[in-house]
Design a protein around this motif. Structure first.
Motif, mmCIF file in Angstrom:
data_model
loop_
_atom_site.group_PDB
_atom_site.id
_atom_site.type_symbol
_atom_site.label_atom_id
_atom_site.label_comp_id
_atom_site.label_asym_id
_atom_site.label_seq_id
_atom_site.Cartn_x
_atom_site.Cartn_y
_atom_site.Cartn_z
ATOM 1 N N ALA A 14 0.839 -1.195 0.000
ATOM 2 C CA ALA A 14 0.000 0.000 0.000
ATOM 3 C C ALA A 14 0.874 1.245 0.000
ATOM 4 O O ALA A 14 1.899 1.302 0.693
ATOM 5 N N GLY A 15 0.474 2.232 -0.805
ATOM 6 C CA GLY A 15 1.243 3.461 -0.936
ATOM 7 C C GLY A 15 2.216 3.472 -2.103
ATOM 8 O O GLY A 15 2.717 4.541 -2.481
ATOM 9 N N GLU A 16 2.486 2.303 -2.663
ATOM 10 C CA GLU A 16 3.417 2.222 -3.788
ATOM 11 C C GLU A 16 2.706 2.505 -5.108
ATOM 12 O O GLU A 16 1.498 2.730 -5.145
ATOM 13 N N SER A 17 3.482 2.484 -6.186
ATOM 14 C CA SER A 17 2.966 2.824 -7.511
ATOM 15 C C SER A 17 3.222 1.705 -8.502
ATOM 16 O O SER A 17 4.137 0.897 -8.332
ATOM 17 N N ARG A 67 -5.147 9.981 -8.151
ATOM 18 C CA ARG A 67 -4.120 8.954 -7.938
ATOM 19 C C ARG A 67 -3.711 8.266 -9.244
ATOM 20 O O ARG A 67 -2.560 7.874 -9.389
ATOM 21 N N ASN A 84 -0.750 5.628 -8.606
ATOM 22 C CA ASN A 84 0.022 6.057 -7.444
ATOM 23 C C ASN A 84 -0.776 5.855 -6.166
ATOM 24 O O ASN A 84 -2.005 5.766 -6.189
ATOM 25 N N ASN A 85 -0.058 5.792 -5.062
ATOM 26 C CA ASN A 85 -0.697 5.670 -3.748
ATOM 27 C C ASN A 85 -1.741 4.547 -3.744
ATOM 28 O O ASN A 85 -2.893 4.752 -3.347
ATOM 29 N N LEU A 86 -1.306 3.391 -4.163
ATOM 30 C CA LEU A 86 -2.221 2.252 -4.269
ATOM 31 C C LEU A 86 -2.703 1.781 -2.903
ATOM 32 O O LEU A 86 -1.964 1.874 -1.901
ATOM 33 N N THR A 87 -3.925 1.314 -2.869
ATOM 34 C CA THR A 87 -4.520 0.762 -1.645
ATOM 35 C C THR A 87 -4.981 -0.667 -1.922
ATOM 36 O O THR A 87 -5.132 -1.070 -3.082
ATOM 37 N N ASP A 90 -7.590 -1.325 -4.514
ATOM 38 C CA ASP A 90 -7.247 -1.265 -5.938
ATOM 39 C C ASP A 90 -6.873 -2.624 -6.507
ATOM 40 O O ASP A 90 -6.651 -2.751 -7.712
#
Length: 125
Positions: A14-17, A67, A84-87, A90
C-alpha cells in the motif's frame, strides 16, 4: 483482427505505484476511445479511466481521481495507466479496452469499446 496485451501488473505494498501498459496490434484504422477497466473475481467489470474521443480530456472513476493517470502514445499504439498511492481496494484484474467507432454516451459504458485485452493482475497488500 485487433489484439490488446496488458503488462505491468504485480504485487505491491500500500502506498506504492505501478504503471500499466497496453499494446495494440493488428489492422487498426482509427482509435476513438481508450480505457482501463478493472474486475474483481465474482464482480462486474468497472471502468477506471478513459480518454474518450468525444471529450477534451480524461475521465476517471471517483475512487481513483488524483491517484491514477491515463495516457496514450498513438505512434507506438500504447495506452498507459499510472497508478500512485495504491490501496488494497485497488487490487483487481486491470483490463485495457479500445473503441474504433464514434460513440456518444457514457465513457464508462463497456459497450462503447470494441476490443478488450485479457488483463494484468494488480495485488496491493
Amino acid at each position: 483482427h485487433v489484439q490488446l496485451v496488458e503488462s505491468g501488473g504485480g504485487s505491491v505494498q500500500a502506498g506504492e505505484s505501478l504503471r500499466l501498459s497496453c499494446a495494440a496490434s493488428g489492422r487498426i484504422y482509427s482509435v476513438y476511445d481508450v480505457a482501463w477497466f478493472r474486475q474483481i473475481s465474482g464482480k462486474e467489470r468497472g471502468a477506471v479511466a478513459a480518454l474518450p474521443a468525444s471529450a477534451s480530456g480524461a475521465s476517471y472513476a471517483d475512487s481513483v481521481k488524483g491517484r491514477f493517470t491515463i495516457s496514450q502514445d498513438n505512434a507506438k499504439r500504447m495506452v498507459y495507466l499510472q497508478m500512485n498511492n495504491l490501496t488494497p481496494e485497488d487490487s483487481a484484474l486491470y483490463i485495457c479496452a479500445q473503441g474504433f467507432q464514434p460513440y456518444i454516451g457514457p465513457w464508462n459504458f463497456p459497450g462503447r469499446y470494441n476490443f478488450w485485452g485479457s488483463g494484468t493482475q494488480v495485488t496491493v497488500s
